[in-house]
Each structure stands twice: as structure tokens, then as C-alpha cells.
Design an enzyme around this catalytic site. Structure first.
Site, PDB file in Angstrom:
ATOM      1  N   HIS A  45      14.784  22.584  33.938  1.00 33.81           N
ATOM      2  CA  HIS A  45      15.853  21.899  34.657  1.00 33.81           C
ATOM      3  C   HIS A  45      15.357  20.961  35.746  1.00 33.81           C
ATOM      4  O   HIS A  45      16.142  20.149  36.260  1.00 33.81           O
ATOM      5  CB  HIS A  45      16.782  22.940  35.290  1.00 33.81           C
ATOM      6  CG  HIS A  45      16.062  23.883  36.220  1.00 33.81           C
ATOM      7  ND1 HIS A  45      15.831  23.598  37.536  1.00 33.81           N
ATOM      8  CD2 HIS A  45      15.497  25.107  35.987  1.00 33.81           C
ATOM      9  CE1 HIS A  45      15.174  24.595  38.100  1.00 33.81           C
ATOM     10  NE2 HIS A  45      14.949  25.532  37.180  1.00 33.81           N
TER      11      HIS A  45
ATOM     12  N   ASP B 119       9.577  43.311  24.003  1.00 31.11           N
ATOM     13  CA  ASP B 119       8.509  42.495  23.423  1.00 31.11           C
ATOM     14  C   ASP B 119       7.650  43.366  22.519  1.00 31.11           C
ATOM     15  O   ASP B 119       7.100  44.380  22.964  1.00 31.11           O
ATOM     16  CB  ASP B 119       7.631  41.897  24.525  1.00 31.11           C
ATOM     17  CG  ASP B 119       8.323  40.784  25.282  1.00 31.11           C
ATOM     18  OD1 ASP B 119       8.328  39.653  24.781  1.00 31.11           O
ATOM     19  OD2 ASP B 119       8.862  41.055  26.377  1.00 31.11           O
TER      20      ASP B 119
ATOM     21  N   THR C  35      17.736  29.759  28.395  1.00 25.41           N
ATOM     22  CA  THR C  35      17.541  30.371  29.712  1.00 25.41           C
ATOM     23  C   THR C  35      18.244  29.571  30.807  1.00 25.41           C
ATOM     24  O   THR C  35      18.882  28.570  30.548  1.00 25.41           O
ATOM     25  CB  THR C  35      16.049  30.474  30.041  1.00 25.41           C
ATOM     26  OG1 THR C  35      15.496  29.148  30.101  1.00 25.41           O
ATOM     27  CG2 THR C  35      15.303  31.267  28.988  1.00 25.41           C
TER      28      THR C  35
ATOM     29  N   GLU D  34       8.649  31.109  23.840  1.00 26.70           N
ATOM     30  CA  GLU D  34       9.584  30.000  23.727  1.00 26.70           C
ATOM     31  C   GLU D  34       9.070  28.919  22.785  1.00 26.70           C
ATOM     32  O   GLU D  34       7.864  28.694  22.669  1.00 26.70           O
ATOM     33  CB  GLU D  34       9.843  29.391  25.110  1.00 26.70           C
ATOM     34  CG  GLU D  34      10.487  30.374  26.068  1.00 26.70           C
ATOM     35  CD  GLU D  34      10.468  29.946  27.519  1.00 26.70           C
ATOM     36  OE1 GLU D  34      11.324  30.397  28.288  1.00 26.70           O
ATOM     37  OE2 GLU D  34       9.567  29.153  27.897  1.00 26.70           O
TER      38      GLU D  34
ATOM     39  N   HIS E 226       2.451  35.581  21.597  1.00 19.81           N
ATOM     40  CA  HIS E 226       1.825  34.882  22.711  1.00 19.81           C
ATOM     41  C   HIS E 226       1.147  35.876  23.648  1.00 19.81           C
ATOM     42  O   HIS E 226       1.345  37.087  23.555  1.00 19.81           O
ATOM     43  CB  HIS E 226       2.865  34.081  23.492  1.00 19.81           C
ATOM     44  CG  HIS E 226       3.960  34.926  24.091  1.00 19.81           C
ATOM     45  ND1 HIS E 226       4.979  35.480  23.335  1.00 19.81           N
ATOM     46  CD2 HIS E 226       4.194  35.339  25.371  1.00 19.81           C
ATOM     47  CE1 HIS E 226       5.787  36.177  24.118  1.00 19.81           C
ATOM     48  NE2 HIS E 226       5.321  36.108  25.358  1.00 19.81           N
TER      49      HIS E 226
ATOM     50  N   GLU F 129      20.096  33.806  28.737  1.00 21.51           N
ATOM     51  CA  GLU F 129      19.281  34.675  29.589  1.00 21.51           C
ATOM     52  C   GLU F 129      19.255  34.078  30.981  1.00 21.51           C
ATOM     53  O   GLU F 129      19.437  32.871  31.154  1.00 21.51           O
ATOM     54  CB  GLU F 129      17.837  34.770  29.077  1.00 21.51           C
ATOM     55  CG  GLU F 129      17.663  35.428  27.732  1.00 21.51           C
ATOM     56  CD  GLU F 129      16.195  35.500  27.320  1.00 21.51           C
ATOM     57  OE1 GLU F 129      15.324  35.114  28.133  1.00 21.51           O
ATOM     58  OE2 GLU F 129      15.930  35.924  26.194  1.00 21.51           O
ATOM     59  N   ASN F 130      19.005  34.911  31.970  1.00 19.02           N
ATOM     60  CA  ASN F 130      18.703  34.384  33.296  1.00 19.02           C
ATOM     61  C   ASN F 130      17.204  34.139  33.377  1.00 19.02           C
ATOM     62  O   ASN F 130      16.398  34.948  32.910  1.00 19.02           O
ATOM     63  CB  ASN F 130      19.172  35.333  34.401  1.00 19.02           C
ATOM     64  CG  ASN F 130      18.766  36.775  34.195  1.00 19.02           C
ATOM     65  OD1 ASN F 130      18.931  37.325  33.109  1.00 19.02           O
ATOM     66  ND2 ASN F 130      18.242  37.400  35.241  1.00 19.02           N
ATOM     67  N   ALA F 131      16.822  33.009  33.952  1.00 16.77           N
ATOM     68  CA  ALA F 131      15.409  32.622  33.986  1.00 16.77           C
ATOM     69  C   ALA F 131      14.627  33.425  35.021  1.00 16.77           C
ATOM     70  O   ALA F 131      13.435  33.671  34.847  1.00 16.77           O
ATOM     71  CB  ALA F 131      15.284  31.132  34.277  1.00 16.77           C
ATOM     72  N   LEU F 132      15.292  33.817  36.116  1.00 15.09           N
ATOM     73  CA  LEU F 132      14.643  34.550  37.197  1.00 15.09           C
ATOM     74  C   LEU F 132      15.432  35.824  37.499  1.00 15.09           C
ATOM     75  O   LEU F 132      16.641  35.875  37.266  1.00 15.09           O
ATOM     76  CB  LEU F 132      14.574  33.674  38.461  1.00 15.09           C
ATOM     77  CG  LEU F 132      13.796  32.360  38.330  1.00 15.09           C
ATOM     78  CD1 LEU F 132      13.956  31.529  39.597  1.00 15.09           C
ATOM     79  CD2 LEU F 132      12.329  32.630  38.047  1.00 15.09           C
TER      80      LEU F 132
ATOM     81  N   ASP G   6       5.479  37.105  34.778  1.00 14.17           N
ATOM     82  CA  ASP G   6       4.534  37.974  34.067  1.00 14.17           C
ATOM     83  C   ASP G   6       3.897  38.954  35.052  1.00 14.17           C
ATOM     84  O   ASP G   6       3.195  38.539  35.980  1.00 14.17           O
ATOM     85  CB  ASP G   6       3.453  37.135  33.377  1.00 14.17           C
ATOM     86  CG  ASP G   6       3.973  36.432  32.134  1.00 14.17           C
ATOM     87  OD1 ASP G   6       5.131  36.680  31.771  1.00 14.17           O
ATOM     88  OD2 ASP G   6       3.226  35.651  31.536  1.00 14.17           O
TER      89      ASP G   6
ATOM     90  N   LYS H 246      14.064  31.370  21.224  1.00 15.22           N
ATOM     91  CA  LYS H 246      14.249  31.091  22.646  1.00 15.22           C
ATOM     92  C   LYS H 246      13.751  29.695  22.988  1.00 15.22           C
ATOM     93  O   LYS H 246      12.650  29.304  22.590  1.00 15.22           O
ATOM     94  CB  LYS H 246      13.502  32.138  23.477  1.00 15.22           C
ATOM     95  CG  LYS H 246      13.729  32.029  24.976  1.00 15.22           C
ATOM     96  CD  LYS H 246      13.011  33.176  25.692  1.00 15.22           C
ATOM     97  CE  LYS H 246      13.145  33.089  27.195  1.00 15.22           C
ATOM     98  NZ  LYS H 246      12.409  34.186  27.868  1.00 15.22           N
TER      99      LYS H 246
END
Length: 571
Positions: free
Chosen positions: A402, A152, A444, A284, A192, A482-485, A200, A397
Site C-alpha cells: 500500500h 504453515d 492482506t 505470497e 518459502h 487477512e490483517n497484515a499486522l 517472522d 495469497k
């Protein structure tokens, strides 16, 4: 640009300027009422001040007018079309997806793996954090077969104190270190705030001078119907207005990207191979409809519409007047519940007779989602112009929302700005917008399986990923994941492999152009996790054949010194 320039000029003049420009899922049973969060307090009151207009005060405007005639939508659809055409008609050259992506990945059997670096890799005020640990970590990643890293590039760090003054110090050190280790870099233009979203681990606010302007004019922040302000990202309602020290937000983003290009011109196209352009909270393309900060939202709440700052309301008023329904231009849906409701709790999102599936709902959701698409068009036009000659690819992104995907209304997607319902495909317009600019569609939640989620929340991550993959294929845009978690287990790795590499018959369209793994840290370097990760990287690189597991012992052995050093230095 009927929904950008016209209404925003009207906002500055204290009166809007009118513009004269002419299902994918099965329908399951209603969600269970098990383990629902408490109902939101009814009749919340707020006051929204609007320049030159009476304050909005009270419980809310009247309930959504669901029985209005369908013909009222015709003018607004024409106006949206004109707005989009105006945005697309950018004279700058767009980077072709086939040329930019295929040339980099066509010869690969598998999918290159990148790894996200810690959010605080560069310290506030500049400087690379934990330099020795970072050096050892990059060595370990390289020897495990990782293609590169994602970092980032925080607006709130680089342009922190004064507009137009950029401090790239820590990032220069990182790019040089990555270059020396032979790693590629995905650089995220992070416009952002860090803090307030899932995962975060630190707080990096927007630049001080931006926050000063937001204090003077709170309507620069996204606002919900109860008057809550969200300072994660500047409201897209004022994208083209000179509200940030005589520059518009889009100008600020453009100047930042141009300065980045000038600073790192020697690395672009060789070390820095991708620019991911942040377009909203968490980087995003979405509205901040489900903020976790201060417990405002909790999974699996539906979220809330973010269209109550004066700039968004001004645009809505113009849109309603163009549709011949000025009464629709005073607010968003007033019967859409609150952040932690479920779809069946509130009239607007209910399966039967919900406002989302009526002429008013279609009008509002079309306007709300089109504003987000216009925002993407503006920033992508700038990004592709700035980086067109650098041999880098551009990516955007999109959030993997979901939960409640198994319902008809898909309420959480709607409040985030994705007009995706049982009867409307919300991801194809996004994919087509990205394709026009040759940008990669980064998505994601590709590690998730349906059965892992709480059944009562009607989560369908697998169906959602399939829908997005189909939209990307139809639009001809490259898809990345990407994996979200954070996940270190083999079940998650298998699901990523399935979504990234597995083909649909003879169709090559489902193969992703890249995957970014969340996230580098001490947990990743735990011996058992590292062994599984090294196996995952090898299988991704070789296109998933099981025999590549023979290479894992060698990779784990070769990287052990760097992993141990990274762990020791990180403590």
C-alpha cells in the site's frame, strides 16, 4: 510457454533458445521529502556471470531507452499471449469457484473467521510444540465461535533432509487435535523460508538438500542488480528445469502436495477445508523485492527488481529478441534506484517522464509481471489437479503493498511483480488467473486505514483494498482477507468488518468468503484483547449487527478457563 520452457532449456545449454511464437487513483501531489531514508550510494558495481555470455560488469547497462517506438511492443505482447494460452490449456479439471465456495458459505449471514497459528507450531525435526498450550488454545478459539485455524506446512520441516522423504508427524498430531475440537484447518503449502519478513518470529530455512543445490548454483536464488542473492524461495526463472536433484521446482512442489494429500486424505474436505498454495516469499505470489533481512529494505522503500539470476536473464533475452529489441534483453531498468529510494528519487519511477510510462518500461514490466503470472498458472494447475476430488478449496495469497500507492508509478508494487500503475490495472490479470482455476484471492492489509499511515509515504490501503475487491468481483473469484499486522484494537476490527461484510448498495460482491486473523499468541489471550476479539468474531459471524454483542459476555465467560490455561502453558 515462451517465457518458461524455451528460455530455460536454453539456460541449460548455455545459450537461450529463441521462441518464434508469433488507473485507478487520483493523481496527488509529489511525495514530501520529510523523514526520507538516506539516498542509496550511487554507482554501485556488480558482476553477474552468465553461462556462455560475457559477464555484466559496471555501473549498469545504459539508462532505460524511454524514447523507443511504441510499435516495438507488439511482438512481445503476442508472445506473452501465446505463453499464457499454453499454460491455461491444462487438461486437468479446474474447481469452479461458485460450487466450491458458495456451497460452503452461501447460507451464512456473516464471514467465517480463522486464526493463524504460531509460525513454529510444528518444531523443526517434527513434533508439535507446546502441546498442552495448543490444546487449551484451540478449545478457547472454538468456544469463542472461531471457524478454524491456519497453519504453515513448512517444506523446510517436512522434507528437510532428503528429497522425497516426508515427516508429517507434528502436522498429523495437529490435524487430529483440530478435528477433535471441531475446528476447520486452512493448510498453507509453505515453500518459502521463514525469517526475514515482517512478523517472522523464528527461522525455518528451505530444505537442506535444496540449499545444497543453491550453493552449487547460486543462480537458483533470486538476484538483484548488485548481485545480492535471496534464499527465501527458489527463483521462478527455473520453474520447469530439473535443477533440484533431477526434479524441477514445480515437480518438487507437486510431489509435496501429492504426499500431503495421501497423508491427510481422511481429513481433506471435512477438517482440512482449504489449501493455500505458497508461491513466493512470505507465501505470497510476488518477488522478494523488499527483504528486511540484514536491513536491506526498510519501510517505505520502493524495493528492487529481482531478475538478475541467469535463468531470468535468459528469459528476458528471449522476450527482447521477440520484441525486435535485443538491446533490451541484457538487464532490468538501470535507473530504478535501490531498495530504500522513493519514487521521485530515481528516473524510472518519476511522475513526469519516468521510464515506467514509456515503451521500454511497458515491455519490461509486462514481461516481469507475466513471468509471475506464468509461475502462478503452473503451480495452480498442479494444485487443482491434485486436490480436485477432495472437496477442498484452493487459495493464493497476494501482498497488500500500500505504500506509494498514491503516486502514479506505484513503484513498490512494480518491483514486487504487480504491474499496477495509474494507467494499468495489475490485479485484474491476477484475479482472472485465479478464477481460471477456481482459486480464492486472499489479500492482506484489510485492517488498515489511510490516516493511520505516514502521509509522506502516500499510503492508500483503503483504495488498494477497493481495487482488489473490484478486480475479484469482475473476474468472478472469491475474495478472502487477512490483517497484515497484529492488531487487537476495535478500530482495526471495525475496518475489517467494513471490508469483509459491508455491501456496495445491493451488490453482494464485496462480501468476503472468509477472514484469517493474524495471529494466535499470548497477546491475543490478554483479557482485554480477548474480550474485543470475541466480540469481533461474533459480529463477523452474524453479519455485523450490534445486538450480537450481547453474546460476548457469555463467550468470554465460557472460554475463560481455556484462555487462562493457554496463557499459563505458553509461558
Amino acid at each position: 510457454m515462451a517465457f518458461n520452457i524455451a528460455h530455460q532449456l536454453g539456460s541449460l545449454a548455455a545459450a537461450p533458445i529463441s521462441d518464434a511464437a508469433g488507473g485507478q487513483t487520483a493523481d496527488p501531489s509529489p511525495a514530501s521529502t520529510l523523514w526520507k531514508p538516506p539516498m542509496a550510494q550511487a554507482n554501485l558495481r556488480c558482476r553477474i556471470s552468465r553461462a556462455g555470455n560475457p559477464d555484466l560488469d559496471g555501473v549498469s547497462p545504459p539508462l532505460s531507452p524511454c524514447r523507443s517506438p511504441a510499435s516495438a511492443l507488439t511482438p512481445i505482447r503476442q508472445d506473452l499471449s501465446v505463453a499464457c494460452q499454453a499454460l491455461v490449456a491444462d487438461p486437468s479439471p479446474a474447481v469452479e469457484t461458485d460450487d466450491a465456495v458458495s456451497s460452503r458459505h452461501q447460507s451464512r449471514k456473516g464471514v467465517p473467521v480463522f486464526v493463524m497459528l504460531p509460525l513454529d507450531t510444528v518444531k523443526p525435526g517434527g513434533g508439535l510444540k507446546r502441546r498442552k498450550a495448543m490444546n487449551a488454545s484451540l478449545m478457547a478459539l472454538k468456544n469463542a465461535g472461531v471457524e478454524g485455524v491456519m497453519v504453515d506446512v513448512w517444506w523446510g520441516i517436512v522434507e528437510r533432509d532428503r528429497p522425497g522423504e516426508y515427516d508429517w508427524g507434528g502436522y498429523s498430531d495437529l490435524m487430529l487435535m483440530a478435528h477433535r475440537h471441531g475446528l476447520k484447518v486452512q493448510a498453507v503449502m509453505s515453500f518459502h523460508q521463514c525469517g526475514g519478513n515482517v512478523g517472522d518470529s523464528c527461522t525455518i530455512p528451505l530444505p537442506k538438500w535444496v540449499l545444497e543445490e543453491m550453493e552449487k548454483d547460486p543462480d537458483l536464488a533470486y538476484t538483484d542488480q548488485w548481485g545480492r542473492r535471496n534464499y527465501e524461495y527458489v527463483s521462478l526463472g527455473c520453474d520447469t528445469l530439473p535443477v533440484l536433484k533431477d526434479r524441477s521446482p514445480v515437480q518438487c512442489y507437486s510431489d509435496f502436495m501429492r504426499a500431503f494429500k495421501d497423508q491427510f486424505k481422511d481429513f481433506l474436505g471435512s477438517t482440512i477445508v482449504e489449501i493455500q498454495v505458497g508461491m513466493g516469499p512470505a507465501g505470497e505470489l510476488r518477488y522478494p523485492s523488499y527483504p528486511e533481512l540484514n536491513g536491506t529494505w526498510k519501510f517505505p522503500g520502493i524495493g528492487a527488481f529481482q531478475c538478475y539470476d541467469k535463468y531470468m536473464l535468459s528469459s528476458l533475452k528471449v522476450a527482447a529478441e521477440a520484441a525486435g529489441k535485443p538491446e533490451w534483453g541484457h538487464s532490468g531498468p538501470t535507473d530504478a534506484g535501490s531498495y530504500n529510494n522513493w519514487p521521485e528519487d530515481v528516473p524510472f519511477f518519476r511522475r513526469e517522464g519516468g521510464g515506467w510510462n514509456c515503451p521500454y518500461g511497458d515491455f519490461f514490466l509486462t514481461w516481469y509481471s507475466q513471468m509471475l503470472l506464468n509461475h502462478g498458472e503452473l503451480i495452480l494447475s498442479a494444485a487443482t489437479t491434485i486436490f480436485s476430488s477432495t472437496n477442498t478449496v484452493i487459495s493464493v495469497k497476494v501482498a497488500g503493498i500500500h505504500w506509494h500507492y498514491g503516486t502514479r508509478s506505484h513503484a513498490p508494487e512494480l518491483t514486487a511483480g504487480y504491474y499496477n500503475t495509474r494507467f494499468n490495472n495489475g490485479y485484474l490479470p491476477i484475479a482472472r488467473m485465479l478464477a481460471r482455476h477456481g482459486a480464492i484471492f486472499n489479500f492482506t492489509c484489510v485492517e488498515m486505514k489511510d490516516w493511520e499511515q505516514p502521509a509522506e509515504a502516500m499510503c492508500r490501503p483503503e483504495a488498494l483494498v477497493r481495487q482488489v475487491a473490484e478486480a475479484a468481483r469482475e473476474a468472478g473469484v472469491g475474495l478472502a482477507g487477512e490483517n497484515a499486522l497484529p492488531r487487537y484494537d476495535e478500530a482495526a476490527h471495525e475496518q475489517i468488518l467494513k471490508n469483509s461484510i459491508e455491501k456496495d448498495g445491493d451488490d453482494e460482491g464485496l462480501k468476503m468468503v472468509g477472514f484469517t486473523y493474524l495471529r494466535m499468541g499470548m497477546d491475543l489471550f490478554h483479557p482485554e484483547n480477548w474480550r474485543k476479539f470475541a466480540a469481533f468474531v461474533q459480529r463477523m459471524a452474524d453479519g455485523c449487527p450490534q445486538e450480537t454483542l450481547k453474546k460476548v459476555d457469555k463467550a468470554v465467560h465460557e472460554t475463560r478457563p481455556w484462555v487462562q490455561e493457554a496463557l499459563m502453558m505458553s509461558k
